[in-house]
Design an enzyme around this catalytic site. Structure first.
Site, mmCIF file in Angstrom:
data_model
loop_
_atom_site.group_PDB
_atom_site.id
_atom_site.type_symbol
_atom_site.label_atom_id
_atom_site.label_comp_id
_atom_site.label_asym_id
_atom_site.label_seq_id
_atom_site.Cartn_x
_atom_site.Cartn_y
_atom_site.Cartn_z
ATOM 1 N N GLY A 54 76.211 4.438 43.413
ATOM 2 C CA GLY A 54 76.442 5.202 44.636
ATOM 3 C C GLY A 54 75.274 6.035 45.124
ATOM 4 O O GLY A 54 75.161 6.327 46.317
ATOM 5 N N ASP A 110 75.751 10.682 44.186
ATOM 6 C CA ASP A 110 76.285 10.662 45.551
ATOM 7 C C ASP A 110 77.456 11.623 45.668
ATOM 8 O O ASP A 110 77.599 12.319 46.668
ATOM 9 C CB ASP A 110 76.706 9.245 45.962
ATOM 10 C CG ASP A 110 77.649 8.593 44.963
ATOM 11 O OD1 ASP A 110 77.497 8.843 43.750
ATOM 12 O OD2 ASP A 110 78.548 7.838 45.381
ATOM 13 N N ASP A 113 83.341 14.361 41.669
ATOM 14 C CA ASP A 113 84.770 14.360 41.993
ATOM 15 C C ASP A 113 85.501 15.104 40.863
ATOM 16 O O ASP A 113 85.538 16.337 40.852
ATOM 17 C CB ASP A 113 85.181 12.878 42.098
ATOM 18 C CG ASP A 113 86.527 12.665 42.738
ATOM 19 O OD1 ASP A 113 87.431 13.465 42.489
ATOM 20 O OD2 ASP A 113 86.701 11.686 43.475
ATOM 21 N N LYS A 142 83.336 16.999 45.910
ATOM 22 C CA LYS A 142 84.775 17.025 46.212
ATOM 23 C C LYS A 142 85.407 18.051 45.264
ATOM 24 O O LYS A 142 86.153 17.697 44.340
ATOM 25 C CB LYS A 142 85.359 15.631 45.997
ATOM 26 C CG LYS A 142 86.430 15.261 46.972
ATOM 27 C CD LYS A 142 87.018 13.900 46.638
ATOM 28 C CE LYS A 142 86.745 12.886 47.714
ATOM 29 N NZ LYS A 142 87.441 11.609 47.472
HETATM 30 C C1 PRP Z 1 81.286 7.513 41.474
HETATM 31 C C2 PRP Z 1 80.118 8.424 41.792
HETATM 32 C C3 PRP Z 1 79.994 9.267 40.553
HETATM 33 C C4 PRP Z 1 81.416 9.341 40.033
HETATM 34 C C5 PRP Z 1 81.995 10.679 40.336
HETATM 35 O O1 PRP Z 1 80.815 6.404 40.751
HETATM 36 O O2 PRP Z 1 78.947 7.689 42.067
HETATM 37 O O3 PRP Z 1 79.141 8.674 39.594
HETATM 38 O O4 PRP Z 1 82.162 8.301 40.682
HETATM 39 O O5 PRP Z 1 83.325 10.768 39.905
HETATM 40 P P1 PRP Z 1 83.825 11.783 38.812
HETATM 41 O O6 PRP Z 1 83.275 13.130 39.125
HETATM 42 O O7 PRP Z 1 85.334 11.724 38.986
HETATM 43 O O8 PRP Z 1 83.420 11.289 37.458
HETATM 44 P P2 PRP Z 1 81.633 5.054 40.530
HETATM 45 O O9 PRP Z 1 82.133 5.026 39.105
HETATM 46 O O10 PRP Z 1 82.656 4.898 41.609
HETATM 47 O O11 PRP Z 1 80.565 3.919 40.606
HETATM 48 P P3 PRP Z 1 79.504 3.551 41.759
HETATM 49 O O12 PRP Z 1 78.552 4.727 41.863
HETATM 50 O O13 PRP Z 1 78.840 2.322 41.246
HETATM 51 O O14 PRP Z 1 80.247 3.321 43.050
#
Ligand code: PRP
Length: 186
Positions: A54, A110, A113, A142
């Site tokens: 991301g 990015d 959460d 977030k």
């Molecule tokens: C997303 C983002 C963060 C993570 C945040 O990655 O890029 O690394 O989720 O979420 P959290 O705070 O709940 O742990 P994702 O696993 O969706 O993979 P990607 O970046 O390849 O889309």
């Protein structure tokens, strides 16, 4: 086969919702964060570590906005998702290529959460990599979804609990190419 796939993809693009952060605001914020980091690390050098996938757009623009010596590396640390929610169970898809012992590290994300991913990265680096310092820089925060308290040093935008796509963020691996952040109507 290929034709069938592209029809499905174009259906997905019909569900793009309202723009949440337009391109110009993203560019301004990335420039601002670049100035802040350059100021904080004046006379130092840093390793920017992008957690894939991301953060690839943000990393690219952020690195170009810095005026300090930087190195770049990539990791892919990800959590299993139960539906659209992180479960907190982490896996390492790709580890660092370069050593970061005694280096100033900035982890570029990015979005933060639940906080599980950043928590895992911080502990992993502290336990196994011995950097001089570690800071976290995220484009989006977030905050209201946080399940674990993590230190976030540089934040672009605090965002509401919407499903967001664009500028690196995906739905089913699509939409990362958009130059803006939008809501997605799942
Ligand atoms: C997303 C983002 C963060 C993570 C945040 O990655 O890029 O690394 O989720 O979420 P959290 O705070 O709940 O742990 P994702 O696993 O969706 O993979 P990607 O970046 O390849 O889309």
């Amino acid at each position: 086969m290929f034709k069938e796939k592209s029809v499905i993809a174009s259906e997905l693009y019909k569900n793009i919702g309202s723009v949440v952060i337009p391109k110009e605001k993203l560019q301004d914020k990335v420039r601002f964060l670049g100035e802040q980091i350059s100021h904080d690390f004046k006379n130092e050098d840093v390793v920017l570590i992008s957690n894939l996938k991301g953060s690839f757009r943000f990393l690219s623009d952020l690195s170009a906005s810095l005026n300090i010596p930087t190195q770049v590396d990539f990791i892919s640390f990800t959590s299993y998702h139960g539906g659209t929610e992180s479960t907190g169970e982490m896996r390492i898809i790709k580890d660092l290529k370069m050593p970061i012992e005694n280096k100033n590290v900035i982890v570029v994300e990015d979005i933060v959460d639940t906080g599980y991913t950043i928590d895992f990265i911080l502990k992993y680096f502290q336990d196994f990599r011995a950097p001089k310092s570690v800071k976290i820089c995220t484009l989006l925060d977030k905050k209201e979804k946080r399940k674990i308290d993590v230190p976030v040093d540089y934040v672009g935008f605090v965002v509401p609990d919407l499903f967001l796509i664009g500028y690196g963020l995906d739905y089913k691996e699509y939409f990362r190419e958009l130059n803006y952040i939008a809501e997605y109507n799942i």
